[in-house]
Write an enzyme that holds these catalytic residues in place. Sequence first.
Site, short mmCIF file in Angstrom:
data_model
loop_
_atom_site.label_atom_id
_atom_site.label_comp_id
_atom_site.label_asym_id
_atom_site.label_seq_id
_atom_site.Cartn_x
_atom_site.Cartn_y
_atom_site.Cartn_z
N ASP A 51 74.78 15.24 22.33
CA ASP A 51 74.29 15.30 20.95
C ASP A 51 73.11 14.35 20.77
O ASP A 51 73.28 13.15 20.56
CB ASP A 51 75.41 14.92 19.98
CG ASP A 51 74.96 15.10 18.53
OD1 ASP A 51 74.81 16.26 18.11
OD2 ASP A 51 74.70 14.08 17.86
N TYR A 56 66.54 10.05 17.56
CA TYR A 56 67.11 9.12 18.53
C TYR A 56 66.12 8.74 19.63
O TYR A 56 66.32 7.77 20.34
CB TYR A 56 68.38 9.68 19.19
CG TYR A 56 69.47 10.14 18.23
CD1 TYR A 56 69.46 9.79 16.88
CD2 TYR A 56 70.52 10.93 18.67
CE1 TYR A 56 70.44 10.23 16.01
CE2 TYR A 56 71.52 11.36 17.80
CZ TYR A 56 71.46 11.02 16.47
OH TYR A 56 72.44 11.46 15.61
N LYS A 81 68.17 17.79 16.79
CA LYS A 81 68.11 17.95 15.32
C LYS A 81 66.70 17.74 14.79
O LYS A 81 65.93 16.95 15.36
CB LYS A 81 69.03 16.91 14.65
CG LYS A 81 70.40 16.78 15.28
CD LYS A 81 71.31 15.83 14.54
CE LYS A 81 72.59 15.56 15.32
NZ LYS A 81 72.51 14.48 16.29
N HIS A 114 69.20 17.76 10.37
CA HIS A 114 69.87 16.45 10.47
C HIS A 114 70.42 15.98 9.13
O HIS A 114 71.47 15.37 9.04
CB HIS A 114 68.84 15.43 11.00
CG HIS A 114 69.45 14.26 11.71
ND1 HIS A 114 68.85 13.66 12.78
CD2 HIS A 114 70.59 13.56 11.49
CE1 HIS A 114 69.62 12.65 13.19
NE2 HIS A 114 70.66 12.56 12.41
#
Length: 279
Positions: A51, A56, A81, A114
């Site tokens: 994920d 990130y 996302k 997201h």
Amino acid sequence: MSTMVPPIPMYRMNNGLDIPAFGLGMYRLQDGPEAETAVRHALSFGYRLFDSASLYGNERSLGRVIREGSVPRSEVFVTTKVWNSDHGYEPALRAFDQSLQSLNLDYIDLYLIHWPVERKRLDTWRALETILEDGRCRSIGVSNYMVHHLEELFENSEVVPAVNQIELHPWNYLSRRATVELCRQKGVLVEAYSPLAKGRMLNNRRLGEVASSYGRTPAQILIRWGLQHGFIEIPKSSNAERIRENASVFDFELSVDYMEALDALDKSLATGWDPTGKP
Ligand SMILES: NC(=O)c1ccc[n+]([C@@H]2O[C@H](COP(=O)([O-])OP(=O)(O)OC[C@H]3O[C@@H](n4cnc5c(N)ncnc54)[C@H](OP(=O)(O)O)[C@@H]3O)[C@@H](O)[C@H]2O)c1
């Protein structure tokens, strides 16, 4: 260090495709050696779902390790996302291209919104529907969608999301049950993020008692609890031992009484941004 945990069960999504019931959360895994090592360890222990998110910053590392080929691409499930700054139809299409380029893979398994950014999220969803049609993404879904966000989406779109990823652990499950129930009714799988409540509740006394009675760690109890509720669990760890520990949850079962005792810990805890009541 011992090797793989038993094969991880799969759930069937509303589009007929399968998704592993468990995987590695990648928030705060730093791009480069930290993220790459974590993904390699996870693959070696049997993890098949990862994920990530453009936010990130570690899509590059994830793609690099998958391309090493220790596990065939077809057996790995990649989620990423679209971030808030890329909402809207054209920006979301561009953000998807950028993520695919960073991952350097042919396709993404699951692309999520997201966060339900007000006024733009329906246009963003239309972009995801377009992306789904062109085949470079197998499934699309949302994250941080509460009941009113979901209802708006159901009323205004063609494709029902495959997944809704929301924060879920015993300290907020009962207060989020309406969202979970609506997802169930509509055939949307629920993916539990921060399943360990970011590690903040692992010293909870009641949780400790349950862990002792099963001879398991508090983290394993939390993950098992989520699996038994039917959630996809995506605990994050950067540590090889804990990555393995978190996956070693498929050889025991919590009793109904213990499940209820854990449910009762609810105190509407949100360890991050809380979408409840947000427009
Ligand atoms: N969609 C969203 O808005 C959203 C928001 C938040 C999270 N997520 C996703 O959900 C994933 C998981 O959530 P999260 O990262 O917020 O938190 P989490 O998985 O609940 O907890 C991670 C924390 O627990 C520690 N930990 C992991 N395993 C442990 C164990 N067995 N024993 C003790 N401590 C342990 C980790 O430290 P070490 O790394 O040192 O082990 C880390 O500090 C994220 O990585 C991300 O993929 C999505």
